[in-house]
Structures are given as C-alpha cells and as structure tokens.
Design a protein around this motif. Sequence first.
Motif, PDB file in Angstrom:
ATOM      1  N   SER A 254      -3.111  22.461   9.660  1.00  0.00           N
ATOM      2  CA  SER A 254      -3.461  21.537   8.562  1.00  0.00           C
ATOM      3  C   SER A 254      -4.799  21.890   7.910  1.00  0.00           C
ATOM      4  CB  SER A 254      -3.496  20.087   9.069  1.00  0.00           C
ATOM      5  OG  SER A 254      -2.296  19.726   9.689  1.00  0.00           O
TER       6      SER A 254
ATOM      7  N   MET B  37      -5.668  20.150   4.743  1.00  0.00           N
ATOM      8  CA  MET B  37      -5.947  18.724   4.889  1.00  0.00           C
ATOM      9  C   MET B  37      -7.210  18.506   5.716  1.00  0.00           C
ATOM     10  SD  MET B  37      -3.804  16.856   3.193  1.00  0.00           S
ATOM     11  CE  MET B  37      -4.196  15.275   3.926  1.00  0.00           C
TER      12      MET B  37
ATOM     13  N   ARG C 150      -6.917  17.572   9.653  1.00  0.00           N
ATOM     14  CA  ARG C 150      -6.335  16.300  10.097  1.00  0.00           C
ATOM     15  C   ARG C 150      -4.847  16.491  10.396  1.00  0.00           C
ATOM     16  NH1 ARG C 150      -7.515  12.071   5.488  1.00  0.00           N
ATOM     17  NH2 ARG C 150      -6.818  10.575   7.085  1.00  0.00           N
TER      18      ARG C 150
ATOM     19  N   LYS D  23      -1.329  15.903   9.920  1.00  0.00           N
ATOM     20  CA  LYS D  23      -0.647  15.292   8.774  1.00  0.00           C
ATOM     21  C   LYS D  23       0.275  14.155   9.193  1.00  0.00           C
ATOM     22  CE  LYS D  23       0.482  19.448   7.235  1.00  0.00           C
ATOM     23  NZ  LYS D  23       1.049  20.536   6.397  1.00  0.00           N
TER      24      LYS D  23
ATOM     25  N   LEU E 129      -1.484  10.755   9.280  1.00  0.00           N
ATOM     26  CA  LEU E 129      -2.033  10.162   8.058  1.00  0.00           C
ATOM     27  C   LEU E 129      -1.380   8.802   7.800  1.00  0.00           C
ATOM     28  CD1 LEU E 129      -2.025  13.292   5.709  1.00  0.00           C
ATOM     29  CD2 LEU E 129      -4.044  12.160   6.667  1.00  0.00           C
TER      30      LEU E 129
ATOM     31  N   ASP F 144       5.054  16.376   7.813  1.00  0.00           N
ATOM     32  CA  ASP F 144       4.317  16.088   6.570  1.00  0.00           C
ATOM     33  C   ASP F 144       5.233  15.578   5.466  1.00  0.00           C
ATOM     34  OD1 ASP F 144       5.732  18.398   6.149  1.00  0.00           O
ATOM     35  OD2 ASP F 144       4.042  19.568   5.388  1.00  0.00           O
TER      36      ASP F 144
ATOM     37  N   THR G 254      -1.864  19.015   0.838  1.00  0.00           N
ATOM     38  CA  THR G 254      -3.244  18.862   0.368  1.00  0.00           C
ATOM     39  C   THR G 254      -3.533  17.387   0.119  1.00  0.00           C
ATOM     40  OG1 THR G 254      -2.647  19.019  -1.978  1.00  0.00           O
ATOM     41  CG2 THR G 254      -3.065  21.103  -0.817  1.00  0.00           C
ATOM     42  N   PRO G 255      -4.813  17.004   0.042  1.00  0.00           N
ATOM     43  CA  PRO G 255      -5.136  15.614  -0.291  1.00  0.00           C
ATOM     44  C   PRO G 255      -4.531  15.174  -1.617  1.00  0.00           C
ATOM     45  CG  PRO G 255      -7.078  16.717   0.567  1.00  0.00           C
ATOM     46  CD  PRO G 255      -6.022  17.779   0.394  1.00  0.00           C
ATOM     47  N   GLU G 256      -4.437  16.090  -2.583  1.00  0.00           N
ATOM     48  CA  GLU G 256      -3.855  15.754  -3.888  1.00  0.00           C
ATOM     49  C   GLU G 256      -2.370  15.437  -3.750  1.00  0.00           C
ATOM     50  OE1 GLU G 256      -7.571  17.791  -4.234  1.00  0.00           O
ATOM     51  OE2 GLU G 256      -5.711  18.488  -3.288  1.00  0.00           O
TER      52      GLU G 256
ATOM     53  N   TYR H  19      -0.903  14.367  -1.065  1.00  0.00           N
ATOM     54  CA  TYR H  19      -0.852  13.115  -0.314  1.00  0.00           C
ATOM     55  C   TYR H  19      -0.972  11.915  -1.249  1.00  0.00           C
ATOM     56  CZ  TYR H  19      -2.537   9.551   3.044  1.00  0.00           C
ATOM     57  OH  TYR H  19      -2.725   8.416   3.802  1.00  0.00           O
ATOM     58  N   GLU H  20      -1.949  11.951  -2.144  1.00  0.00           N
ATOM     59  CA  GLU H  20      -2.133  10.862  -3.102  1.00  0.00           C
ATOM     60  C   GLU H  20      -0.949  10.765  -4.058  1.00  0.00           C
ATOM     61  OE1 GLU H  20      -4.399   8.606  -2.977  1.00  0.00           O
ATOM     62  OE2 GLU H  20      -5.485   9.529  -1.313  1.00  0.00           O
TER      63      GLU H  20
END
Length: 209
Positions: free
Chosen positions: A12, A15, A18, A20, A23, A97, A187-189, A191-192
Amino acid sequence: MLTGAILAGGQSRRMGGRHKGLLPFVNESIVERQIRTMKQLCAEVILVTNDPRSYLPILGSSIRIITDYIPGKGPLSGMHAALTLATHSDIWVVGCDMPLISSAVAEQLWKVKRERRSAAAVPSMAGKLHPLHGVYDKRSAGEIEKLLDIKEYRVMTFLNRICYNGVDLQQLEAPAEQLSCVANVNTPEEYERIISLYDAALASQTSNA
C-alpha cells in the motif's frame, strides 16, 4: 457451496503504507463491509494476509485468517493460498481494496462458471478484465503453483493458462448500481472518489424511494 476469499496483501505504498482493507467506509472498515457482503452468498469467508495481527483485533474469530505459502509475490500468492485452503470447490476472490463488491454479480459469475464448466468466470468492464472479482475453481491452484515456481507472478498469465470465461458486467442480471463493484482504491484520491460515488448512489436511491 462457495468460499469467499479476500486478498489483503501488498504494501500500500500509494496509500502511505496504510492497510487498505482497514480504511473506514461509511460506518465500518472496507474489509468488514466485504465480509458482510460475502456472507450473503458464501458459506465460508477467508482473509489472506501476512499481517494477521492488524486484522485480528477487528475480525476476531468471525472468519478464517490465513497467510501465503509463498509470500511477497503479489496477488497470485494470495490466490494460491486461498484456493489451496478453501473448503469448497468454487472460490470468489476479491482484493481488499474493493469496497463495493457485489454478491449479486458474484452469483451471476458463479452461475456462468458452472454452466460452462470453466475454471473461472471473470468480470470485464469496457473490455478490461477484473480478475480480482472473479470466481475460480479450487483445482486451479496447481497452475498458480507452477507459475510461482518459475517466478511468474502476473495474474493475467495465470488466466491465459486456464479455461476461463470473461463476462461483461453490463450483460449480467444485476442492479445497475452494482456495476461499480470492480472499483478499487490505490490512492487517497481514488479513495475519496469511491466514497463520493457511493454517497451519490445512496442519495439517488433515497430520492427514488
């Protein structure tokens, strides 16, 4: 009878290291959501991870937790362990994920696999295969072991060595909102974006109720 297997390996890096699967997603972790979804269809659920200590405080004894026989070789290592140790002959495999996995889609894939007597049924979207939401035959573990022995770790190489059916998600008898079941978080993007996608779908369902 079907086994569900969640592959929770990988480092990860994108990320920030972290896990995944851990999360948060709505009011639970991604992996808890996946387990709940899999239990709608599966008689057994397995988590494959080389870091059981991170998952045990959350999952306890609710599912089987196993580790790779041959660690550090990517998803094929996890698939090999899952197919080898699964109680049942058919295994629904997902990556940790993927928060929007669908039991309705998996059931249709399982049906295709049985009707066509193939070694796997794998969903596709816009011409791209998504092997980490597929249903596989336990006997395929031998082919994975052969690949790991020769240091070949690509999932697509494995698929090309077995008799599999690619199934277009848009042709399945599943709710339209479940076509996003193969979406994953790297990626965080992303995820959002998936959280926003879920929120929008939920809002649409509420307004249509």
